[in-house]
Write an enzyme that holds these catalytic residues in place. Structure first.
Site, short mmCIF file in Angstrom:
data_model
loop_
_atom_site.label_atom_id
_atom_site.label_comp_id
_atom_site.label_asym_id
_atom_site.label_seq_id
_atom_site.Cartn_x
_atom_site.Cartn_y
_atom_site.Cartn_z
N HIS A 100 0.86 -1.18 0.00
CA HIS A 100 0.00 0.00 0.00
C HIS A 100 0.90 1.23 0.00
O HIS A 100 2.02 1.19 0.51
CB HIS A 100 -0.86 0.10 1.27
N ASP A 103 2.27 2.09 3.42
CA ASP A 103 3.29 1.19 3.97
C ASP A 103 4.69 1.72 3.70
O ASP A 103 5.61 1.45 4.47
CB ASP A 103 3.22 -0.20 3.32
N GLU A 231 -10.79 -7.15 -3.43
CA GLU A 231 -10.57 -8.16 -2.40
C GLU A 231 -11.78 -8.22 -1.47
O GLU A 231 -12.02 -7.29 -0.70
CB GLU A 231 -9.31 -7.83 -1.60
N GLU A 267 -8.80 -13.85 -0.16
CA GLU A 267 -7.99 -14.13 1.02
C GLU A 267 -8.62 -15.26 1.83
O GLU A 267 -9.83 -15.27 2.07
CB GLU A 267 -7.86 -12.89 1.89
N HIS A 270 -10.50 -14.03 4.95
CA HIS A 270 -11.74 -13.33 4.65
C HIS A 270 -12.84 -14.33 4.27
O HIS A 270 -14.01 -14.12 4.59
CB HIS A 270 -11.53 -12.33 3.52
N ASP A 295 -4.66 -13.99 -1.53
CA ASP A 295 -3.90 -13.60 -0.35
C ASP A 295 -3.88 -14.82 0.57
O ASP A 295 -4.94 -15.27 1.03
CB ASP A 295 -4.56 -12.42 0.35
N ASP A 306 -9.91 -11.78 12.25
CA ASP A 306 -9.06 -11.93 11.07
C ASP A 306 -7.61 -11.88 11.55
O ASP A 306 -7.00 -10.81 11.59
CB ASP A 306 -9.36 -10.81 10.07
N ASP A 308 -4.75 -13.32 10.44
CA ASP A 308 -3.66 -13.19 9.46
C ASP A 308 -2.40 -13.97 9.85
O ASP A 308 -1.29 -13.44 9.85
CB ASP A 308 -3.29 -11.71 9.24
N ASP A 338 -0.40 -12.51 2.90
CA ASP A 338 -1.02 -11.48 3.73
C ASP A 338 -1.05 -12.01 5.16
O ASP A 338 -2.10 -12.24 5.74
CB ASP A 338 -2.42 -11.16 3.22
#
Length: 435
Positions: A100, A103, A231, A267, A270, A295, A306, A308, A338
């Site tokens: 992003h 980031d 996404e 993802e 998700h 992802d 979530d 990750d 991700d």
């Protein structure tokens, strides 16, 4: 030149299944041929810049746990972060990365300063890509962290926020194109609502459709050849997100005439939040013709968050990559991790170990999926299950008979079907045999 952050760690190599070296691959062999193609070219691994280098280790109940020398809102810190990131990419050997805008650059005072900072970092990325051979899988804009987006970006009730977000996306598409990015992603973390009491659903959906149409229009205007990806996620941070799951996204794309322009980046975590399996979302995207990229991560199945985490479930990966292979494999998409370290995983080598484990898990899943596909292990039973539709009567049911004609044939032929076993346990055992 080494930044010193990773100490004396050497480039990660493939050492085979018998290796007990935590900093070596046991299953991911980039050059191994699977279904006529190099494993690296099947999996197309990418490192997520945000979780790997921007996340500070906080959670809703506590702040930063990671002590990184680049954690400050200064351009020099962003440059150091870039040095460490590309050193990490080289050590790991994954061919791609994703980011992003927020980031990689400091947060500026206004749009112009944000753009200047982003372009300064893109200059650095261009040089580092040329030096290392790294490629950009996709770029995206962070339209959810800054407080200006607390009520959404494309769906914000304030047109000034819509405009700021649109301008930001324009700069991020420019950056992605300049870096040779193969996709551009939109994730609507704040595109939804907390309560319907202050939400005009019709207006917000139309605004989101307009925003996405602007993105597609600009892609073609500048000659960006990459794929635009949405996404899906059902909630978190908003109570309800408009890109809830693959089916919802497809309906949205159809409504605004964008189903041939936009695909999905799916993802694992998700999918779980939406009440689906990962392979369900992949299979549906493949069936609807909008599969783009994935992802890769996993959620904690007890917390409902979530989380990750890095993937470690080989049977799940096998079923996921089986769907990817049925789709013909990735074109512009790939496998982006991700995934983030746990907030107690403080050592620099933990970042490598997490990615190594995830890449090995995916490699095992891919190889199992390829063997199932080659052997027809799942396709043959599936063909048998639907064989009746290949017969003369089945074909007539689908392309000629009216409802009253069907009723007439059922009565005349005394059709009285008896159920047949779905053989689920048998099929599950087949999968277990391959993994």
């Amino acid at each position: 030149m080494s930044t010193g952050f990773f100490g004396d760690i050497q480039k990660v190599r493939y050492e085979g299944p018998e290796s007990d070296n935590p900093l070596a691959f046991r299953h991911y062999n980039a050059d191994e041929i699977v279904l006529g193609k190099r494993m690296e070219d099947h999996l197309r691994f990418a490192v997520a810049y945000w979780h790997s280098f921007a996340w500070e280790g906080g959670d809703p109940f506590g702040g930063r746990t990671f002590d990184r020398p680049w954690f400050s809102n200064e351009i020099d810190a962003a440059k150091l972060k870039a040095d460490v990131a590309f050193e990490f990419f080289s050590l790991l050997g994954a061919p791609y990365y994703c980011f992003h805008d927020a980031d990689v650059r400091p947060e500026g005072r206004n749009f112009a300063e944000n753009t200047r900072y982003l372009n300064e970092i893109v200059d650095i990325f261009e040089k580092k890509q040329a030096e290392t051979g790294m490629k950009l899988l996709w770029g995206t804009a962070n339209l959810f962290s800054n407080r200006r987006y607390m009520a959404g970006a494309a769906t914000n009730p304030d047109p000034d926020v819509f405009a700021f977000a649109a301008a930001t996306v324009k700069t991020c598409i420019d950056a992605t194109k300049r870096l040779g990015g193969e996709n551009y992603v939109l994730w609507g973390g704040r595109e939804g609502y907390e309560t319907l009491l202050n939400t005009d659903l019709s207006r917000e959906l139309d605004h989101m459709g307009r925003f996405l149409s602007l993105v597609v229009e600009y892609k073609h205007k500048i000659g960006f050849k990459g794929t635009i990806l949405i996404e899906p996620k059902p909630q978190e941070p908003t109570k309800h997100q408009y890109d809830y799951d693959v089916a919802t996204v497809y309906g949205f794309l159809k409504r605004y005439g964008l189903e041939n322009e936009v695909k999905v980046n799916i993802e694992q975590g998700h999918a779980i939040l939406a009440g689906h399996s990962f392979e369900h979302e992949l299979a549906l995207a493949r069936t609807l013709g909008i599969f783009g990229s994935i992802d890769m991560n996993r959620n904690d199945y007890q917390s409902g968050w979530d989380t990750d985490q890095f993937p470690n479930n080989v049977p799940e990966m096998a079923l996921a990559y089986y769907q990817v292979l049925l789709a013909g494999g990735f074109t512009t998409g790939g496998t982006n991790f991700d995934a983030k370290l746990r907030r107690q995983s403080l050592d620099s080598q933990d970042l490598l170990i997490g990615h190594i484990g995830g890449m090995d898990c995916c490699a095992r899943g891919l190889k199992a999926a390829a063997r199932m596909l080659e052997d027809g292990a799942l396709s043959k039973p599936l063909d048998e299950r639907y064989a009746g539709w290949n017969g003369e009567f089945g074909k007539r049911l689908l392309s000629g008979l009216s409802l009253d004609q069907i009723a007439g044939e059922v009565e005349a032929k005394d059709i009285n079907p008896q159920p047949k076993s779905g053989r689920q346990e048998y099929l599950e055992n087949i999968v277990n045999h391959y993994v």
